[in-house]
Design an enzyme around this catalytic site. Structure first.
Site, PDB file in Angstrom:
ATOM      1  CE  LYS A 106       4.769   1.744   1.990  1.00 55.30           C
ATOM      2  NZ  LYS A 106       3.758   1.108   2.796  1.00 55.30           N
ATOM      3  CB  CYS A 153       5.217   4.351   7.166  1.00 55.85           C
ATOM      4  SG  CYS A 153       3.596   3.564   7.182  1.00 55.85           S
ATOM      5  CD  GLU A 185       0.328   1.018   3.188  1.00 53.30           C
ATOM      6  OE1 GLU A 185      -0.063   2.123   2.757  1.00 53.30           O
ATOM      7  OE2 GLU A 185       1.186   0.889   4.072  1.00 53.30           O
TER       8      GLU A 185
END
Length: 324
Positions: free
Chosen positions: A222, A278, A163
């Site tokens: 990612k 993150c 994502e």
């Protein structure tokens, strides 16, 4: 493999809830079951009062109101959802390890491994298993090891579909995605699985924005994307310290630099530093992976982004203390 009719998502958190809601919204022909062992969290997703949803994102309430009970369901019936699903998304937390080898840097994969064991235990038919959580490169190898040693005749095809959501714009990030990344094995069944997942996204994302890669490229992309964004924040923060000493204006410098089309203007706002769940976690993971592969100079380079971020926070705090 036939077209996907039933999706299960394990993990009803910040990624799983919104992502599955958008898929249900854009794919009314697919039943989407979001499952979690946390009863309280599931109760909030099912609450009639949409202001009580466990995740607040602009646009999410409207999508939940349209899809919940139609083809979107939230429950704690994990085994049932796994058994019925054609495709299973794993969207559980991957915190930084607080113990053992890699403590303080490596990702803790215990929840991912638990999901794999549950899938292996329950599944009676072939499944496509999709990594949705942010994971270190080569995690799919761990999933394959668990899933392919079940002793059953069930075939599992593993995909990586990371994502790229930002807090406050998650729904728009899903609906207007810059790109959708799908990694899988370069085998006939792997390619078919990638195509089936691509067909889901093609219900609202132009096909040219859907990038198919091998598993390892997808997993690493990612981490690298977040590392590059965090590096830009730390870079402009380093310049902000220089600006304060030279009486240059960091906003003016950032604007001048950002107008260079090769660089762009995003993530060039000097601030206290980056936060969130993150950037620091993913960079530390990248540092750990690099160092464990003997790439110490690479690890040192990315670790400096964290050091710069900590320096900016300390500098800001010291300025406040000095002014007071």
């Amino acid at each position: 493999m036939k077209s996907i009719k039933n999706i299960c998502c394990i993990g009803a958190g910040y990624v799983g809830g919104p992502t599955m809601s958008v898929i249900a919204h854009k794919c009314p022909h697919i039943q989407v079951n979001v499952v979690d062992i946390n009863q309280h969290k599931i109760d909030l997703w099912n609450d009639k009062d949409l202001s009580k949803l466990p995740v607040f994102e602009p646009g999410l309430q409207e999508i939940i109101a349209e899809t919940r009970g139609r083809n979107l369901f939230f429950s704690t019936k994990v085994d049932q959802a796994i058994d019925q699903a054609d495709m299973i998304f794993i969207s559980v937390n991957t915190p930084t390890k607080t113990y053992g080898k890699g403590k303080g840097q490596a990702a803790d994969l215990k929840y991912i491994e638990l999901c794999a064991r549950d899938i292996a235990r329950v599944a009676t038919s072939d499944k496509i298993v999709v990594e949705k959580s942010t994971l270190p490169v080569r995690t799919a190898q761990t999933l394959q090891s668990i899933l392919h040693n079940t002793g059953s005749d069930v075939h599992f095809e593993i995909l990586s579909n990371p994502e790229f959501l930002a807090e406050g714009t998650a729904i728009d990030d899903l609906l207007q995605a810059d790109r959708v990344l799908i990694g899988g094995n370069d085998t006939p069944t792997g390619q078919k699985a990638k195509t089936l997942l691509s067909e889901i996204y093609e219900n609202w994302i132009p096909k040219e924005r859907i990038l198919q890669t091998n598993l390892w490229s997808s997993e690493l992309s990612k981490l690298v994307a977040n590392a590059f964004l965090a590096q830009r924040v730390s870079s402009i923060n380093a310049i902000s310290a220089l600006c304060e000493k030279t009486e240059a204006n960091v906003d003016e410098v950032a604007k001048a630099v950002g107008l260079d089309s090769r660089i762009g203007s995003k993530f060039l706002k000097a601030s206290v530093g980056f936060g969130g769940s993150c950037f620091q976690k993913d960079i530390l993971n990248l540092v750990y992976i690099s160092r464990s592969l003997g790439l110490n100079e690479v690890a040192d380079y990315w670790e400096q982004v964290i050091i710069m971020n900590d320096y900016q926070k300390s500098r800001f705090a010291n300025t406040i203390i000095s002014e007071m």
